[in-house]
Write a protein that holds these residues in place. Sequence first.
Motif, mmCIF file in Angstrom:
data_model
loop_
_atom_site.group_PDB
_atom_site.id
_atom_site.type_symbol
_atom_site.label_atom_id
_atom_site.label_comp_id
_atom_site.label_asym_id
_atom_site.label_seq_id
_atom_site.Cartn_x
_atom_site.Cartn_y
_atom_site.Cartn_z
ATOM 1 N N ARG A 84 0.816 -1.230 0.000
ATOM 2 C CA ARG A 84 0.000 0.000 0.000
ATOM 3 C C ARG A 84 0.846 1.274 0.000
ATOM 4 N NH1 ARG A 84 -5.396 -0.830 0.914
ATOM 5 N NH2 ARG A 84 -5.995 -2.930 1.581
ATOM 6 N N SER A 85 2.093 1.172 0.414
ATOM 7 C CA SER A 85 2.957 2.359 0.431
ATOM 8 C C SER A 85 3.741 2.530 -0.869
ATOM 9 C CB SER A 85 3.940 2.283 1.603
ATOM 10 O OG SER A 85 4.833 1.185 1.432
ATOM 11 N N PHE A 86 3.574 1.589 -1.786
ATOM 12 C CA PHE A 86 4.341 1.649 -3.040
ATOM 13 C C PHE A 86 3.648 2.576 -4.034
ATOM 14 C CE2 PHE A 86 6.026 0.481 -7.095
ATOM 15 C CZ PHE A 86 7.307 0.012 -6.851
ATOM 16 N N LYS A 87 4.431 3.472 -4.621
ATOM 17 C CA LYS A 87 3.927 4.371 -5.658
ATOM 18 C C LYS A 87 4.959 4.492 -6.770
ATOM 19 C CE LYS A 87 1.158 7.290 -2.554
ATOM 20 N NZ LYS A 87 0.870 8.681 -2.110
ATOM 21 N N VAL A 88 4.477 4.599 -7.998
ATOM 22 C CA VAL A 88 5.376 4.781 -9.134
ATOM 23 C C VAL A 88 4.667 5.588 -10.208
ATOM 24 C CG1 VAL A 88 4.674 2.584 -10.175
ATOM 25 C CG2 VAL A 88 6.880 3.604 -10.786
ATOM 26 N N GLY A 89 5.408 6.500 -10.843
ATOM 27 C CA GLY A 89 4.845 7.297 -11.919
ATOM 28 C C GLY A 89 4.665 6.462 -13.174
ATOM 29 N N VAL A 90 3.496 6.616 -13.815
ATOM 30 C CA VAL A 90 3.194 5.834 -15.015
ATOM 31 C C VAL A 90 2.616 6.727 -16.104
ATOM 32 C CG1 VAL A 90 2.794 3.673 -13.783
ATOM 33 C CG2 VAL A 90 0.894 5.265 -14.139
ATOM 34 N N SER A 91 2.596 6.183 -17.310
ATOM 35 C CA SER A 91 1.951 6.852 -18.436
ATOM 36 C C SER A 91 1.260 5.800 -19.291
ATOM 37 C CB SER A 91 2.977 7.627 -19.269
ATOM 38 O OG SER A 91 3.954 6.740 -19.784
ATOM 39 N N VAL A 92 0.373 6.273 -20.166
ATOM 40 C CA VAL A 92 -0.302 5.347 -21.080
ATOM 41 C C VAL A 92 0.677 5.005 -22.200
ATOM 42 C CG1 VAL A 92 -2.250 5.015 -22.631
ATOM 43 C CG2 VAL A 92 -2.524 6.389 -20.551
ATOM 44 N N ALA A 93 0.863 3.729 -22.443
ATOM 45 C CA ALA A 93 1.810 3.298 -23.470
ATOM 46 C C ALA A 93 1.418 3.857 -24.831
ATOM 47 C CB ALA A 93 1.861 1.773 -23.525
ATOM 48 N N GLY A 94 2.337 4.584 -25.457
ATOM 49 C CA GLY A 94 2.103 5.125 -26.790
ATOM 50 C C GLY A 94 1.171 6.312 -26.839
ATOM 51 N N ALA A 95 0.870 6.919 -25.700
ATOM 52 C CA ALA A 95 -0.056 8.055 -25.685
ATOM 53 C C ALA A 95 0.380 9.051 -24.604
ATOM 54 C CB ALA A 95 -1.487 7.589 -25.423
ATOM 55 N N PRO A 96 -0.017 10.318 -24.721
ATOM 56 C CA PRO A 96 0.324 11.303 -23.695
ATOM 57 C C PRO A 96 -0.511 11.120 -22.433
ATOM 58 C CG PRO A 96 -1.075 12.296 -25.377
ATOM 59 C CD PRO A 96 -0.739 10.922 -25.857
ATOM 60 N N GLY A 97 -0.059 11.719 -21.352
ATOM 61 C CA GLY A 97 -0.792 11.653 -20.092
ATOM 62 C C GLY A 97 -0.034 10.843 -19.057
ATOM 63 N N GLN A 98 0.097 11.416 -17.868
ATOM 64 C CA GLN A 98 0.824 10.734 -16.804
ATOM 65 C C GLN A 98 0.015 10.721 -15.521
ATOM 66 O OE1 GLN A 98 4.696 12.489 -16.296
ATOM 67 N NE2 GLN A 98 5.446 11.786 -18.290
ATOM 68 N N GLY A 99 0.298 9.717 -14.674
ATOM 69 C CA GLY A 99 -0.356 9.605 -13.385
ATOM 70 C C GLY A 99 0.514 8.790 -12.442
ATOM 71 N N ILE A 100 -0.091 8.284 -11.406
ATOM 72 C CA ILE A 100 0.629 7.495 -10.409
ATOM 73 C C ILE A 100 -0.139 6.206 -10.152
ATOM 74 C CG2 ILE A 100 1.324 7.382 -7.977
ATOM 75 C CD1 ILE A 100 1.861 10.362 -8.066
ATOM 76 N N VAL A 101 0.592 5.122 -10.004
ATOM 77 C CA VAL A 101 -0.008 3.839 -9.639
ATOM 78 C C VAL A 101 0.381 3.515 -8.206
ATOM 79 C CG1 VAL A 101 0.285 1.346 -9.952
ATOM 80 C CG2 VAL A 101 -0.371 2.745 -11.881
ATOM 81 N N GLU A 102 -0.605 3.050 -7.428
ATOM 82 C CA GLU A 102 -0.382 2.733 -6.021
ATOM 83 C C GLU A 102 -0.797 1.288 -5.737
ATOM 84 O OE1 GLU A 102 -2.595 5.483 -3.666
ATOM 85 O OE2 GLU A 102 -1.969 7.229 -4.846
ATOM 86 N N GLY A 103 -0.041 0.639 -4.842
ATOM 87 C CA GLY A 103 -0.410 -0.703 -4.416
ATOM 88 C C GLY A 103 -1.649 -0.676 -3.544
ATOM 89 N N GLN A 104 -2.408 -1.770 -3.583
ATOM 90 C CA GLN A 104 -3.658 -1.854 -2.816
ATOM 91 C C GLN A 104 -3.688 -3.044 -1.862
ATOM 92 O OE1 GLN A 104 -6.328 0.624 -3.286
ATOM 93 N NE2 GLN A 104 -4.376 1.472 -3.991
ATOM 94 N N GLY A 105 -2.541 -3.678 -1.628
ATOM 95 C CA GLY A 105 -2.532 -4.870 -0.789
ATOM 96 C C GLY A 105 -3.201 -6.055 -1.457
ATOM 97 N N ASP A 106 -3.365 -5.982 -2.772
ATOM 98 C CA ASP A 106 -4.014 -7.022 -3.569
ATOM 99 C C ASP A 106 -3.001 -7.537 -4.577
ATOM 100 O OD1 ASP A 106 -5.509 -8.287 -5.732
ATOM 101 O OD2 ASP A 106 -7.309 -7.468 -4.790
ATOM 102 N N GLU A 107 -2.890 -8.843 -4.705
ATOM 103 C CA GLU A 107 -1.846 -9.420 -5.555
ATOM 104 C C GLU A 107 -2.108 -9.272 -7.041
ATOM 105 O OE1 GLU A 107 -3.611 -13.971 -5.214
ATOM 106 O OE2 GLU A 107 -1.852 -13.358 -4.070
ATOM 107 N N THR A 108 -3.285 -8.806 -7.424
ATOM 108 C CA THR A 108 -3.590 -8.660 -8.851
ATOM 109 C C THR A 108 -4.054 -7.253 -9.234
ATOM 110 O OG1 THR A 108 -5.886 -9.387 -8.526
ATOM 111 C CG2 THR A 108 -4.244 -11.091 -9.029
#
Length: 264
Positions: free
Chosen positions: A163-187
């Motif tokens: 849940r404390s993990f965060k990483v910057g992401v973008s849409v593959a092949g397209a503009p726009g950025q955000g952040i992905v966060e863990g949810q304590g869920d393996e999938t």
Amino acid sequence: MLLVLTSITLLTLDYRGFGPLESARSSVLSFFAPVGDAASSVFEPVGDTWNGAFASGDLQAQNDDLRRQIDELQGEVTAGRAATAELEALKAQLELDDTSGVPVVRAEVVSGALSNFDESVEINKGSSSGIAVGMPVVTGSGLVGSVASVAADRATVKLITDRSFKVGVSVAGAPGQGIVEGQGDETRLLATQFATTTDLVVDNILVTSGARRSAFPAGITVGTVTSVTTDDTTQQKTADVRLSANMNDLTYVTVLLTQTDDAG
């Protein structure tokens, strides 16, 4: 003398094929044949039982030997399947496309999480191999986490599901950025902070954005968007993301030897 003469006479007649004697002998044999057959039928099971009593031990020994051979073969088949699975996992790491040109260290996962609340694993490589805190950890399928602590020949990897993990992401092949966060869920992961103008839709693939000062090079696969929600108040989009890496099958991983101060 009379008995001797009678015997000689009978033998002579039998040798010459004397008719009445042949007929008498056939009658006697015909009379006693059913008796012999009945006696054979009575004593045959006894003979079979007698033979079976002494043969059963040999049959049991043969059956035990066959069972042992079957068990050994099944064990060899199972071991072969396990070796094949490990080989495939290792091949996936060796074939990992290092498009970033970053040097890597491949390691084996030697222990899993210590509790249900601990989203981390331990690998058998450490600082002696050039590994440092914050470096990304990946498999052939995508990002799995980052190095959280290091010893000489061991390192702990915080998984992307934490849940404390965060990483910057973008849409593959397209503009726009955000952040992905863990949810304590393996999938499942959660993507946030995408602008409403971002063309974020279901089945989009999210990859690391490679933001400035980030330890994560651009282009590492993170997951696939499964649903999107737009918040008009915050003017942001959020999305549920299906994790690309299989967190239930971490056998070998690859550490990217990036040189940055931050792991965000």
